[in-house]
Enzyme design. Structure first.
Site, PDB file in Angstrom:
ATOM      1  N   THR A   1      66.409  49.107   5.049  1.00 54.10           N
ATOM      2  CA  THR A   1      65.715  49.959   4.081  1.00 54.10           C
ATOM      3  C   THR A   1      65.165  51.161   4.827  1.00 54.10           C
ATOM      4  OG1 THR A   1      63.479  49.112   4.444  1.00 54.10           O
ATOM      5  CG2 THR A   1      64.898  47.858   2.924  1.00 54.10           C
ATOM      6  N   ASP A   2      64.690  52.117   4.048  1.00 55.19           N
ATOM      7  CA  ASP A   2      63.838  53.129   4.620  1.00 55.19           C
ATOM      8  C   ASP A   2      62.407  52.572   4.540  1.00 55.19           C
ATOM      9  OD1 ASP A   2      64.116  56.751   4.469  1.00 55.19           O
ATOM     10  OD2 ASP A   2      62.716  55.476   5.573  1.00 55.19           O
ATOM     11  N   TRP A   3      61.432  53.400   4.904  1.00 53.42           N
ATOM     12  CA  TRP A   3      60.050  52.943   5.057  1.00 53.42           C
ATOM     13  C   TRP A   3      59.499  52.356   3.755  1.00 53.42           C
ATOM     14  CZ3 TRP A   3      57.578  54.043   9.878  1.00 53.42           C
ATOM     15  CH2 TRP A   3      56.245  53.626   9.956  1.00 53.42           C
ATOM     16  N   GLU A   4      59.271  51.048   3.744  1.00 54.47           N
ATOM     17  CA  GLU A   4      58.633  50.359   2.616  1.00 54.47           C
ATOM     18  C   GLU A   4      59.353  50.525   1.278  1.00 54.47           C
ATOM     19  OE1 GLU A   4      54.519  51.403   2.377  1.00 54.47           O
ATOM     20  OE2 GLU A   4      54.023  50.488   4.303  1.00 54.47           O
TER      21      GLU A   4
END
Ligand code: GLC
Length: 738
Positions: free
Chosen positions: A259-262
């Site tokens: 994923t990207d951040w969160e």
């Protein structure tokens, strides 16, 4: 010990390691946590329990070795260290959009290799690069991070960056795993607002946004980062069509997906999931193997398995993909291979790094105007006694490093003023300075400074204005509605141009700004981008003729911000675009401004002058299995050796689905000695004629094709007033595909 890159994995070892892991520890392998600054006791404990598979933002061989020792001493799987090494680690090369402007694929690969060598020496195993998002909208702050607006050039650069990170250096411990991002279509964020929806058709997705991802996968990229955004209304994190059908089945990607951040909890924010448990299930069921910083996996996956909602076999598959990456960088055999402080000290900011950074900084800069051949400045010219260097970026250092500067420091960067002063030292030339205006956030500060700057310019024989944007203004979250230079910079140019001193404007920016007013008030104009650690010297080398500029724009520079999105490969329309129409009213042009860009894709000036012959073709028709040779002669009619990037564009004259006005299909970058001519040959094959047909499958249709060989995508005059030196037809030839 030199590790050969493991192209095939040792699956036996993977299974052996997997068999030793509890469910908690398997889930730990999918957990990616940020460690910035001091390590907390809680983080140490998580690592010791095997609940941390990877770490991002921790840097330095010493710290990473200490963290690795916690893992190894507790008998858990060693940690994979990750970082945003986008265009350099400690030695910063130009922002990726600038590197793309070099059109020098080997040099782009070398720049990535230098970044890899420095990052690996500092204990980084994996980088979140290349970013390959195609963007046609300079309002989008992340346009600086990709390779511009063209899928063909973007795909070639994507491949070279992957190879530069993963393979170019001959030792495993000098390589990093590459992550191609952000899958997919992120560059189409509506209105240039970051994280905004991307409302694109599957056709545009396939024609424009997917080619660089295909190239990265074909080059063996190790991992893919999913975009924050949604495609066709479904967040990428949960988008089974794009991830399962397109990325895995069609593009053939078998590596790790993160994923990207969160972004897992983001599913709740966009109303795609009712709770974090549901969001976690959607992600793991979409083959998302690594959860960046949200703790969704470590907090929810065990219960999802225990309740029978998620099959543990699914987690095993993700863990295998994580272990394969760890195996490739030696972690399963030699967990401390990367953590050598002596090598780190010898590698960071090495002469090799700086030489590469200077080479690509020079080659990335694009000369946009050079009226009356003002440049290059001649230090031995009797009339050149005083050079004024003016502007808010004349002494900028960290602003030269851009948004993603990893461990790069401003103090390691020579500013443009100092570089010019150094260039002039030893000559009878005084170099003066004036701030002009200052840009502090969005305050318009500096009216009173303009008067002083005008005086400084008026007293000089040439005024070099260094303008642009601060390093935080482009980049992630850097959307802007205005494409005019921030603050009072245009007023500064206006005021100084009223003096008789010729003005050379140098633009330090990550994105294309609307430079129409600056161009009209400047005698010469250089797009220096954010050129990195060696950017100051690169600017001085070009201004004083140590280097003949060769950069060509990888992105269109608008004439007016209202034109955006504007790009060269636009689709033809019934009411023509060409301002040549007898009745301007009923054309797809603007009533208030020109419809052509200020500077088109592929454009750039040189101190040389290149004159093109009309292209000739080896045949007037071609079959599916055949090819046609295009021959074009380019003469360097100047007294200066120069580098020209000869560009080949093709137009499909008639097709079942609307095709672009023209598309870049090949290019050759050649050095042509002063006064000499070079005849180049391009091979046109059916592959160069293929397109995404009515059924969204690649096809080639019979019919007429027009091929152009020229200096840029507009094949017109090389000045802002677009004096058409030759009609486009003079650069064109036609053949029939049968
Ligand atoms: C950011 C970016 C991504 C980057 C990641 C880690 O939000 O979108 O490109 O690699 O987080 O810093």
């Amino acid at each position: 010990m030199s590790y050969q890159r493991v192209n095939h994995t040792n699956e036996k070892q993977i299974e052996e390691v997997l068999a030793t892991l509890s469910l908690e520890q398997k889930i730990g392998q999918l957990n990616l946590i940020p460690i910035e600054g001091e390590v907390t006791d809680e983080q140490r404990e998580l690592i010791a329990q095997g609940k941390v598979g990877s770490v991002l933002k921790s840097n330095g061989a010493k710290q990473n070795k200490e963290l690795q020792e916690i893992a190894v001493n507790n008998g858990v799987v060693p940690i994979l260290f990750q970082e945003d090494v986008i265009h350099g680690y400690k030695t910063i090369t130009p922002v990726p959009l600038a590197e793309a402007a070099s059109w020098d694929l080997e040099l782009i690969e070398q720049a990535a290799a230098v970044a890899a060598k420095e990052a690996a020496a500092a204990g980084i195993h994996l980088t979140y690069a290349p970013m390959v998002d195609i963007s046609r909208d300079p309002r989008w702050g992340r346009i600086l991070e990709g390779a511009g607006e063209d899928p063909y050039l973007g795909a070639l650069i994507s491949e070279k960056r992957v190879r530069g990170f993963q393979q170019a250096n001959d030792k495993q411990e000098e390589r990093v795993l590459a992550t191609v991002k952000h899958f997919a279509g992120y560059g189409a964020s509506l209105a240039g607002r970051d994280y905004n929806i991307q409302d694109i058709s599957e056709r545009e997705l396939r024609e424009i946004h997917l080619p660089p991802f295909q190239a990265a996968v074909d080059a063996g990229v190790s991992s893919v980062m999913l975009a924050y955004t949604a495609y066709d209304g479904t967040a990428l994190t949960a988008n089974q069509f794009l991830v399962q059908k397109v990325l895995k089945d069609e593009l053939g990607f078998k590596g790790l997906i993160m994923t990207d951040w969160e972004t897992i909890p983001n599913l709740l924010k966009i109303g795609a999931a009712e709770n974090i448990r549901e969001a976690t299930q959607m992600a793991i069921e979409n083959s998302v193997d690594m959860d960046m910083t949200s703790n969704a996996y470590i907090d929810n996956l065990a219960e999802l398995v225990a309740s029978g909602t998620v099959d543990e076999a699914l987690i095993d598959e993700s863990v295998r993909r994580v272990l394969r990456l760890k195996q490739q960088v030696g972690l399963l055999d030699a967990p401390f291979l990367y953590f050598d402080e002596a090598r780190e000290k010898a590698t960071l900011l090495s002469q090799e790094s700086k030489d590469t950074a200077l080479a690509i900084a020079r080659k990335s800069m694009v000369l946009l105007e050079n009226k009356a051949a003002l440049l290059p400045l001649d230090k031995s010219d009797e009339k050149l006694k005083k050079v004024a260097v003016i502007g808010p970026f004349a002494k900028a250092q960290e602003d030269l490093n851009g948004w993603w500067f990893a461990m790069g420091k401003g103090e390691d960067t020579q500013n443009i003023f100092d570089a010019i002063a150094a260039e002039c030292s030893g000559f009878d030339i005084e170099v003066t300075f004036s701030q002009g205006v200052s840009i502090s956030k969005f305050d318009k500060v500096g009216e009173e400074f303009i008067t002083e700057a005008v005086k400084t310019a008026a007293a000089a024989d040439v005024a070099i204005l260094v303008l642009g944007e601060e390093h935080w203004m482009s980049g992630e979250g850097g959307g802007t509605a205005s494409l005019h230079l921030p603050g009072l910079q245009e007023q500064l140019v206006e005021a100084i141009s009223a003096s008789l001193t010729p003005v050379v404007s140098v633009i330090v920016s990550g994105r294309p700004y609307v430079l129409t007013n600056v161009a009209s008030k400047s005698t010469a104009l250089l797009q220096a981008w954010m050129p990195g650690t060696m950017g100051g010297k690169a600017v001085a080398d070009i201004l004083f003729g140590n280097y003949n500029p060769a950069g060509r724009l990888p992105v269109t520079f608008p004439y007016h911000q209202g034109q955006v999105p504007i790009f060269y490969n636009y689709k033809r329309t019934s009411h023509s675009f060409d301002a040549g129409e007898k009745d301007l009213r009923y054309t797809t042009t603007y009533r208030d401004v020109q419809s052509e860009p200020l500077y088109p894709f592929g454009y750039g000036l040189s101190y040389s002058e290149f004159v093109y012959s009309a292209p000739t073709l080896s045949a007037t028709s071609m079959t599916k299995d055949g090819s046609i040779e295009l021959s074009v002669t380019v003469e360097n009619s100047s007294a200066v050796d120069g580098v020209e990037t000869v560009q080949l564009y093709i137009r499909d004259e008639v097709s079942k689905v609307a095709r672009p006005f023209m598309e870049l299909k090949d290019f050759q970058q050649v050095t042509i000695p002063a006064g000499k001519s070079l005849t180049l040959s391009f091979t046109i094959t059916a592959e160069k004629l293929a397109y995404i047909g009515p059924n969204l499958q690649s096809c080639v249709e019979t019919g007429i094709f027009t091929v152009f060989a020229g200096p840029n995508s507009y094949l017109k005059g090389t000045s802002t007033n677009f004096t058409i030196e030759k009609p486009q037809e003079a650069y064109a030839a036609q053949f029939r595909f049968v």
